[in-house]
Design an enzyme around this catalytic site. Structure first.
Site, short mmCIF file in Angstrom:
data_model
loop_
_atom_site.label_atom_id
_atom_site.label_comp_id
_atom_site.label_asym_id
_atom_site.label_seq_id
_atom_site.Cartn_x
_atom_site.Cartn_y
_atom_site.Cartn_z
N TYR A 84 17.66 9.79 6.95
CA TYR A 84 18.33 8.60 6.45
C TYR A 84 17.37 7.58 5.85
O TYR A 84 17.76 6.80 4.97
CB TYR A 84 19.21 7.97 7.55
CG TYR A 84 20.53 8.69 7.65
CD1 TYR A 84 21.61 8.31 6.86
CD2 TYR A 84 20.68 9.79 8.47
CE1 TYR A 84 22.80 8.99 6.91
CE2 TYR A 84 21.87 10.49 8.54
CZ TYR A 84 22.94 10.08 7.75
OH TYR A 84 24.12 10.76 7.79
N HIS A 87 16.56 -9.62 0.75
CA HIS A 87 15.19 -9.93 1.15
C HIS A 87 15.23 -10.51 2.56
O HIS A 87 15.91 -11.53 2.79
CB HIS A 87 14.55 -10.92 0.18
CG HIS A 87 13.26 -11.52 0.69
ND1 HIS A 87 12.26 -10.77 1.25
CD2 HIS A 87 12.84 -12.81 0.72
CE1 HIS A 87 11.25 -11.56 1.60
NE2 HIS A 87 11.59 -12.80 1.29
N HIS A 92 13.04 -11.10 6.59
CA HIS A 92 11.79 -11.22 7.31
C HIS A 92 11.92 -10.45 8.62
O HIS A 92 11.43 -10.89 9.66
CB HIS A 92 11.45 -12.68 7.59
CG HIS A 92 11.18 -13.48 6.36
ND1 HIS A 92 10.87 -14.83 6.41
CD2 HIS A 92 11.18 -13.15 5.04
CE1 HIS A 92 10.69 -15.29 5.17
NE2 HIS A 92 10.87 -14.28 4.33
#
Length: 210
Positions: free
Chosen positions: A119, A92, A94
Site C-alpha cells: 500500500y 501538507h 507535520h
C-alpha cells in the site's frame, strides 16, 4: 461534486487528521483544485476547527478571491498542482514519523522509506524525494518543489514535513496517512533485517494499480 460538498469534505478530513495528531496547532495545510480555481486552508488556521464558509478561494491565476487569507504556503501547493495536472488535491502535514524521516534523510535522497508494504507503493509510489530545507513560508523553495513533484506524488521537505498529492482530496488524504504509517514502520524496523518488496514486485504493483 459541488463546491459546497468539497468544502465540507476538506473540513471533515482536516478535523480527522488533527484529531489523530497528524498536525498540531496551526500546522499543516490542504488545497483542492476546482473547475474555477482552488480552495485552500486559511493562514494561521487549525485543521481541527476549519469553517467551510471561511476557506480561502483562489482564482486560476492563484489570486485571492474570497474567504479568509490563504496559507502563507500557497506557493507550495501551486508548485505541486502545476507540476501534476492530474492531481486534484495536496495535503501538507507535520505528522511525527514522516517528519522524523525528513530530519534523518539527506536532501536529494529519492527513496528514504523502503517499499516495505504494497500500500505504500500503491498510494505513494516508487519515489519520495527529499527537498532541501527552506524556512516555512519561503517562496524560494517553489522551483525545487515543482521539480521534485514532476516525478513523484509525494515528497518530504527536509526538517519540515511531507507534501502529498492525489487525484482527489480523498486520495491525497489516504496517501498522506499511508506515508505516515510507512514512516512509522520504517523507523520501527530500522537496523533490523526487514524484507522490502523486490523491484519486480514494485513494478507489478505500479503496473496493476497505477
Amino acid at each position: 461534486m459541488t463546491e459546497a460538498r468539497i468544502r465540507d469534505d476538506l473540513c471533515r478530513f482536516g478535523a480527522s487528521l488533527f484529531a489523530r495528531g497528524y498536525s498540531v496547532g496551526s500546522a499543516g495545510n490542504i488545497s483542492v483544485r476546482l473547475d474555477d480555481g482552488y480552495l485552500m486552508t486559511p493562514t494561521n488556521s487549525s485543521l481541527g476547527s476549519l469553517d467551510p464558509a471561511r476557506l480561502s478561494k483562489l482564482a486560476p491565476d492563484w489570486s485571492h478571491v474570497s474567504g479568509d487569507k490563504p496559507t502563507k504556503e500557497v506557493f507550495l501547493h501551486r508548485a505541486v498542482l502545476n507540476a501534476r495536472p492530474s492531481a486534484g488535491a495536496v495535503v501538507h502535514l507535520h505528522s511525527t514519523y514522516a517528519t522524523a524521516i525528513a530530519c534523518l534523510a539527506s536532501p536529494g535522497d529519492a527513496a528514504p522509506i523502503p517499499p516495505l508494504t504494497p500500500y505504500f507503493v500503491m498510494r505513494v509510489g516508487r519515489s519520495l524525494p527529499v527537498v532541501p530545507y527552506w524556512r516555512p513560508g519561503d517562496a524560494a523553495m517553489e522551483p525545487a518543489v515543482h521539480a521534485a513533484a514532476l516525478g513523484a506524488r509525494a515528497l518530504l521537505l527536509a526538517n519540515h514535513g511531507p507534501v502529498v498529492s492525489g487525484a482527489t482530496l480523498t486520495d491525497a488524504v489516504y496517501a498522506a496517512e499511508e506515508l505516515e504509517e510507512s514512516a512509522r514502520l520504517a523507523l520501527l524496523l530500522r537496523d533490523l533485517p526487514a524484507r522490502s518488496l523486490t523491484p519486480a514486485q514494485v513494478d507489478d504493483l505500479l503496473s496493476t494499480f497505477g
